[in-house]
Scaffold this motif. Sequence first.
Motif, PDB file in Angstrom:
ATOM      1  N   ARG A  48       0.877  -1.173   0.000  1.00  0.00           N
ATOM      2  CA  ARG A  48       0.000   0.000   0.000  1.00  0.00           C
ATOM      3  C   ARG A  48       0.911   1.218   0.000  1.00  0.00           C
ATOM      4  NH1 ARG A  48      -4.880   2.312  -1.318  1.00  0.00           N
ATOM      5  NH2 ARG A  48      -5.523   3.827   0.234  1.00  0.00           N
ATOM      6  N   VAL A  49       0.913   1.987  -1.096  1.00  0.00           N
ATOM      7  CA  VAL A  49       1.917   3.016  -1.323  1.00  0.00           C
ATOM      8  C   VAL A  49       1.279   4.396  -1.426  1.00  0.00           C
ATOM      9  CG1 VAL A  49       3.687   3.838  -2.932  1.00  0.00           C
ATOM     10  CG2 VAL A  49       3.485   1.398  -2.461  1.00  0.00           C
ATOM     11  N   LEU A  50       1.963   5.378  -0.881  1.00  0.00           N
ATOM     12  CA  LEU A  50       1.580   6.794  -0.997  1.00  0.00           C
ATOM     13  C   LEU A  50       2.748   7.584  -1.563  1.00  0.00           C
ATOM     14  CD1 LEU A  50      -0.170   9.381  -0.311  1.00  0.00           C
ATOM     15  CD2 LEU A  50       0.976   9.340   1.928  1.00  0.00           C
ATOM     16  N   VAL A  51       2.496   8.427  -2.563  1.00  0.00           N
ATOM     17  CA  VAL A  51       3.503   9.336  -3.111  1.00  0.00           C
ATOM     18  C   VAL A  51       3.094  10.759  -2.756  1.00  0.00           C
ATOM     19  CG1 VAL A  51       4.696  10.150  -5.169  1.00  0.00           C
ATOM     20  CG2 VAL A  51       3.953   7.763  -5.034  1.00  0.00           C
ATOM     21  N   LEU A  52       4.021  11.505  -2.151  1.00  0.00           N
ATOM     22  CA  LEU A  52       3.783  12.901  -1.777  1.00  0.00           C
ATOM     23  C   LEU A  52       4.604  13.812  -2.685  1.00  0.00           C
ATOM     24  CD1 LEU A  52       4.000  12.527   2.113  1.00  0.00           C
ATOM     25  CD2 LEU A  52       1.918  12.727   0.718  1.00  0.00           C
ATOM     26  N   GLU A  53       3.936  14.765  -3.331  1.00  0.00           N
ATOM     27  CA  GLU A  53       4.581  15.666  -4.273  1.00  0.00           C
ATOM     28  C   GLU A  53       4.292  17.120  -3.890  1.00  0.00           C
ATOM     29  OE1 GLU A  53       6.381  17.829  -6.883  1.00  0.00           O
ATOM     30  OE2 GLU A  53       6.732  15.654  -6.842  1.00  0.00           O
ATOM     31  N   ALA A  54       5.353  17.940  -3.824  1.00  0.00           N
ATOM     32  CA  ALA A  54       5.186  19.337  -3.432  1.00  0.00           C
ATOM     33  C   ALA A  54       4.526  20.166  -4.528  1.00  0.00           C
ATOM     34  CB  ALA A  54       6.549  19.937  -3.077  1.00  0.00           C
ATOM     35  N   HIS A  55       4.787  19.819  -5.774  1.00  0.00           N
ATOM     36  CA  HIS A  55       4.309  20.604  -6.902  1.00  0.00           C
ATOM     37  C   HIS A  55       2.839  20.295  -7.179  1.00  0.00           C
ATOM     38  CE1 HIS A  55       4.808  23.207 -10.232  1.00  0.00           C
ATOM     39  NE2 HIS A  55       4.929  22.298 -11.185  1.00  0.00           N
ATOM     40  N   TYR A  73      10.225  29.716 -25.726  1.00  0.00           N
ATOM     41  CA  TYR A  73      10.086  29.684 -24.269  1.00  0.00           C
ATOM     42  C   TYR A  73      11.403  29.182 -23.688  1.00  0.00           C
ATOM     43  CZ  TYR A  73       5.222  29.950 -25.693  1.00  0.00           C
ATOM     44  OH  TYR A  73       4.045  30.337 -26.284  1.00  0.00           O
ATOM     45  N   VAL A  74      11.834  29.805 -22.594  1.00  0.00           N
ATOM     46  CA  VAL A  74      13.151  29.499 -22.042  1.00  0.00           C
ATOM     47  C   VAL A  74      13.019  29.064 -20.588  1.00  0.00           C
ATOM     48  CG1 VAL A  74      15.463  30.372 -21.560  1.00  0.00           C
ATOM     49  CG2 VAL A  74      14.209  31.225 -23.557  1.00  0.00           C
ATOM     50  N   SER A  75      13.673  27.941 -20.245  1.00  0.00           N
ATOM     51  CA  SER A  75      13.815  27.551 -18.841  1.00  0.00           C
ATOM     52  C   SER A  75      15.285  27.595 -18.474  1.00  0.00           C
ATOM     53  CB  SER A  75      13.246  26.141 -18.602  1.00  0.00           C
ATOM     54  OG  SER A  75      14.012  25.165 -19.271  1.00  0.00           O
ATOM     55  N   THR A  76      15.571  27.932 -17.238  1.00  0.00           N
ATOM     56  CA  THR A  76      16.931  28.108 -16.749  1.00  0.00           C
ATOM     57  C   THR A  76      17.147  27.210 -15.525  1.00  0.00           C
ATOM     58  OG1 THR A  76      16.412  29.838 -15.135  1.00  0.00           O
ATOM     59  CG2 THR A  76      16.713  30.540 -17.433  1.00  0.00           C
ATOM     60  N   ARG A  92      13.112  26.000  -8.933  1.00  0.00           N
ATOM     61  CA  ARG A  92      11.805  26.402  -8.407  1.00  0.00           C
ATOM     62  C   ARG A  92      10.780  25.282  -8.524  1.00  0.00           C
ATOM     63  NH1 ARG A  92       7.976  30.772 -11.057  1.00  0.00           N
ATOM     64  NH2 ARG A  92       9.184  30.073 -12.821  1.00  0.00           N
ATOM     65  N   PHE A  93      10.798  24.568  -9.639  1.00  0.00           N
ATOM     66  CA  PHE A  93       9.758  23.570  -9.886  1.00  0.00           C
ATOM     67  C   PHE A  93      10.100  22.186  -9.363  1.00  0.00           C
ATOM     68  CE2 PHE A  93       8.348  26.776 -12.922  1.00  0.00           C
ATOM     69  CZ  PHE A  93       6.984  26.753 -12.696  1.00  0.00           C
TER      70      PHE A  93
END
Length: 441
Positions: A28-35, A363-366, A372-373
Motif C-alpha cells: 500500500r503506497v503513498l507518493v507525496l509531491e510538493a508541486h 520559451y526558455v527555462s533556466t 523552483r519547480f
Amino acid sequence: MMKYDVVVIGSGFGGLACALLLSKAGCRVLVLEAHWQPGGCMQSYQRKGHTFDTGLHYVGGLDDGETLHDVFGQLGLLRLPWHRMDVEGTDQITIDGRTFCLAQGFDRFVDVLATDFPHQRQALRTYVGMLQGPDQDPSVNAWQWLDETFSDKLLIDVLSGSCLKTELRRESLPLLAFAHSQKSYIQSSWRLRGDSGMIVRSMVNDIRHMGGDVVCRAEVKELIEQDGRIVAAMCDNGERYEGRLFISDIHPAQTFALVKESKVLKNIFRRRMTMLENTYGMYTFSLVLKPHSLPYFNHNKFVYEGGSVWDEDTTKVMLSCRVPEEDSDDATLLDLLTPCDKDPMTLAETVIPGLRDMVSEQYVSTPRTWQRFTHTPDGSAYGIRKDCRQSLLTMLSPRTPLSNLLLTGQNVMLHGLEGVAMTARQTCDIIMRNHTEYLRI
C-alpha cells in the motif's frame, strides 16, 4: 488515519518507479509531491496549445535483452508509442564544422566511426568491449581511460560529444558514470511520439489502479523519528502521513534536513551531505517552428565550437526535435539545450542555417526554473557530482542510517533515465529482501 506500507517523498521518475514496483508487489503506497503536478524532470507543460518536455528527449536500450527493456516492461512503459531514431546516426556530433555520426548497434558503431578514424578501429573495439562488459570500478577516471585507449584526441571528443546528458570533468568523472550515459543509446535509441508527460500519466494511473495514492501540493516539511525509525511525514497541507517504510526521491541533503530531531543522524553525517557538490544546470530554449519551415530530423545534433568537448568554456548546444504527432514530414517543436547562459541560436544555425527565421514562439527555462519547480539544489541537471577520487562519498547507497528510510533518484548512484531506473529497482530490491517485516506482503 490510514497507515501506508511505503511513503514516497517526491514524484520524479525514481519515486514513481519505486511506488509502482512496490504497488505491484502488493504494498500500500503513498507518493507525496510538493508541486501541483507529478513527474519532476519528466513532467511536461503547455503554452498556447503546445506541450513541451522538460527533462526527457530520448531513451536508450528498449529492445528485448537491452538495458532498459525489462524494467520498462515491469513499469508498463513499453506499451507507449516509442519511435526508433536513425540507426546510422542517432547522435550527430559537429565539432568546429566537421560532423560525425554515432550509430546504433555496437558493431555498426565501430564501423561508422572507423570510416573517419581507420587508425583507431582496434581502440574503438576496446571501447565497445568496455561498454558491454561488467560495471567499471567507480574509482577509474573516464578521461584518463579514454586518453590511454585512444591516440586521437578528436575521436575522444566525438565519443564524448553526446554527453550533454552528463557533466564532463576531466579531473573527476568516473568511467562508470560515463559508460552508463553511453551504453544504452548505442544499443538502440528512441523518442516518444508525444510528450514526456505520457510516462508520468501512465505510471500514476497504474499506481492508483493498484490501490496506491499520489497526492500533489503536499510538500513534506518534517519527517518524525521515533526509536531510530521514521514514523510519519508532516506536510505543509497540515496532514500527517504515517508509514512503515519511507523512500526519498529528493536530494539527500534536503531529505536529512527534514529529520529535525534525531538520535541516529550524526552532525558530521549531515554536514557531509550538505557539502556534496552538485552538477551544473541546463538552459532549454523550446522553439515553436513556423509551418513547413524545417523538415523533421530523426536524430540529435550536438554542436561544439572553440575548444574540446571536455572544456567548460567551449560553446555547446544540443538540438532535439519532437516527433511529429500527425503524419507529417515537418518539425513543429525543437529544443535547444546548453549549460551556457547565452543564446545558443548562433551556434545552432551552423547546422540549421536560417533557424532564427523559422521560429514563431520561444520559451526558455533556466537552472533557476528547475530549482523552483523541482526543488533541485542550484537547478542541478544531473544531481550530485560523481567523483572518481571520492567514489564512496559521491556515489551513495540507497540505505541510510535510519533503518526504514531509503533513498532513490539520480542523486544516489547514477543519473539519467537508465541510472534512475536501475537505482529504483535496487531500492525496491533492498526493501523486498530486508524489510518484509514492515510490509503486508
